[in-house]
Write a protein that holds these residues in place. Sequence first.
Motif, PDB file in Angstrom:
ATOM      1  N   ASP A  76      -2.744  -4.233 -14.018  1.00  0.00           N
ATOM      2  CA  ASP A  76      -2.178  -3.284 -13.058  1.00  0.00           C
ATOM      3  C   ASP A  76      -3.294  -2.448 -12.434  1.00  0.00           C
ATOM      4  O   ASP A  76      -3.387  -2.301 -11.216  1.00  0.00           O
ATOM      5  CB  ASP A  76      -1.162  -2.400 -13.771  1.00  0.00           C
TER       6      ASP A  76
ATOM      7  N   ILE B 264       4.740   0.456  -6.509  1.00  0.00           N
ATOM      8  CA  ILE B 264       4.905  -0.875  -5.920  1.00  0.00           C
ATOM      9  C   ILE B 264       4.004  -1.879  -6.621  1.00  0.00           C
ATOM     10  O   ILE B 264       4.420  -2.976  -6.989  1.00  0.00           O
ATOM     11  CB  ILE B 264       4.617  -0.840  -4.402  1.00  0.00           C
ATOM     12  N   VAL B 265       2.747  -1.483  -6.824  1.00  0.00           N
ATOM     13  CA  VAL B 265       1.802  -2.395  -7.463  1.00  0.00           C
ATOM     14  C   VAL B 265       2.188  -2.621  -8.924  1.00  0.00           C
ATOM     15  O   VAL B 265       2.084  -3.740  -9.436  1.00  0.00           O
ATOM     16  CB  VAL B 265       0.356  -1.872  -7.329  1.00  0.00           C
ATOM     17  N   SER B 266       2.652  -1.582  -9.605  1.00  0.00           N
ATOM     18  CA  SER B 266       3.094  -1.756 -10.998  1.00  0.00           C
ATOM     19  C   SER B 266       4.243  -2.746 -11.071  1.00  0.00           C
ATOM     20  O   SER B 266       4.287  -3.600 -11.974  1.00  0.00           O
ATOM     21  CB  SER B 266       3.525  -0.417 -11.585  1.00  0.00           C
ATOM     22  N   SER B 267       5.157  -2.657 -10.138  1.00  0.00           N
ATOM     23  CA  SER B 267       6.268  -3.606 -10.103  1.00  0.00           C
ATOM     24  C   SER B 267       5.756  -5.014  -9.810  1.00  0.00           C
ATOM     25  O   SER B 267       6.210  -5.982 -10.426  1.00  0.00           O
ATOM     26  CB  SER B 267       7.284  -3.187  -9.048  1.00  0.00           C
ATOM     27  N   LEU B 268       4.812  -5.124  -8.891  1.00  0.00           N
ATOM     28  CA  LEU B 268       4.229  -6.423  -8.574  1.00  0.00           C
ATOM     29  C   LEU B 268       3.600  -7.038  -9.821  1.00  0.00           C
ATOM     30  O   LEU B 268       3.817  -8.214 -10.124  1.00  0.00           O
ATOM     31  CB  LEU B 268       3.170  -6.274  -7.473  1.00  0.00           C
ATOM     32  N   VAL B 269       2.847  -6.217 -10.560  1.00  0.00           N
ATOM     33  CA  VAL B 269       2.181  -6.723 -11.751  1.00  0.00           C
ATOM     34  C   VAL B 269       3.186  -7.097 -12.825  1.00  0.00           C
ATOM     35  O   VAL B 269       3.169  -8.207 -13.359  1.00  0.00           O
ATOM     36  CB  VAL B 269       1.172  -5.683 -12.285  1.00  0.00           C
TER      37      VAL B 269
ATOM     38  N   SER C 236      -6.828  -3.105  -4.410  1.00  0.00           N
ATOM     39  CA  SER C 236      -6.047  -2.833  -3.200  1.00  0.00           C
ATOM     40  C   SER C 236      -6.569  -1.597  -2.479  1.00  0.00           C
ATOM     41  O   SER C 236      -6.721  -1.589  -1.252  1.00  0.00           O
ATOM     42  CB  SER C 236      -4.574  -2.650  -3.537  1.00  0.00           C
TER      43      SER C 236
ATOM     44  N   ILE D 212      -5.576  -4.478 -10.047  1.00  0.00           N
ATOM     45  CA  ILE D 212      -4.941  -4.779  -8.766  1.00  0.00           C
ATOM     46  C   ILE D 212      -4.858  -3.525  -7.898  1.00  0.00           C
ATOM     47  O   ILE D 212      -5.143  -3.565  -6.704  1.00  0.00           O
ATOM     48  CB  ILE D 212      -3.553  -5.415  -8.982  1.00  0.00           C
TER      49      ILE D 212
ATOM     50  N   ASP E  31       6.525  -7.464 -12.730  1.00  0.00           N
ATOM     51  CA  ASP E  31       7.662  -8.332 -12.399  1.00  0.00           C
ATOM     52  C   ASP E  31       7.271  -9.686 -11.829  1.00  0.00           C
ATOM     53  O   ASP E  31       8.077 -10.622 -11.856  1.00  0.00           O
ATOM     54  CB  ASP E  31       8.587  -7.628 -11.401  1.00  0.00           C
ATOM     55  N   ILE E  32       6.050  -9.816 -11.310  1.00  0.00           N
ATOM     56  CA  ILE E  32       5.668 -11.083 -10.678  1.00  0.00           C
ATOM     57  C   ILE E  32       4.414 -11.685 -11.310  1.00  0.00           C
ATOM     58  O   ILE E  32       4.424 -12.828 -11.778  1.00  0.00           O
ATOM     59  CB  ILE E  32       5.465 -10.897  -9.156  1.00  0.00           C
ATOM     60  N   ILE E  33       3.323 -10.920 -11.346  1.00  0.00           N
ATOM     61  CA  ILE E  33       2.039 -11.488 -11.780  1.00  0.00           C
ATOM     62  C   ILE E  33       2.024 -11.789 -13.274  1.00  0.00           C
ATOM     63  O   ILE E  33       1.635 -12.878 -13.686  1.00  0.00           O
ATOM     64  CB  ILE E  33       0.889 -10.563 -11.371  1.00  0.00           C
TER      65      ILE E  33
END
Length: 132
Positions: free
Chosen positions: A77, A32-37, A84, A80, A39-41
């Motif tokens: 990544d 989830i965090v990898s995707s957040l980093v 977290s 974060i 794809d978004i951040i």
Amino acid sequence: MNLLKEFKAFALKGNVLDLAIGVIIGAAFGKIVSSLVSDIIVPLIGLLMGGVDLSGLKATLGDATITYGIFLQTVVDFLIVSFSIFMFIRTLNRFKRKEEAKPDEPPAPSKEEVLLTEIRDLLKQQNEAGRS
């Protein structure tokens, strides 16, 4: 056969099961965090830097290509994910401290203590009645 029994006892201990559950949840959380980093951040950072795609940053030295943009993305990544996890553990520790801070209820008096209390109360009553 004895080895299998030992392994079964080891594998079914609560600590091992808790660890296995933690690893599975951690892996899912990492995705989830990898995707957040990625794809978004990272796209937002690239946008703030003038439309630069961090994952596409690379340098060529002779025949070697150094893709330092992917490394930067991996570092972000990691930071974060670790932050977290730190915040999650910090929250858990606060709850544990609150539980530990609660005073334990005093144990119920034993039969001997109850009997001695009754004798004391009777003696007080007799002493007060004798004074009257």
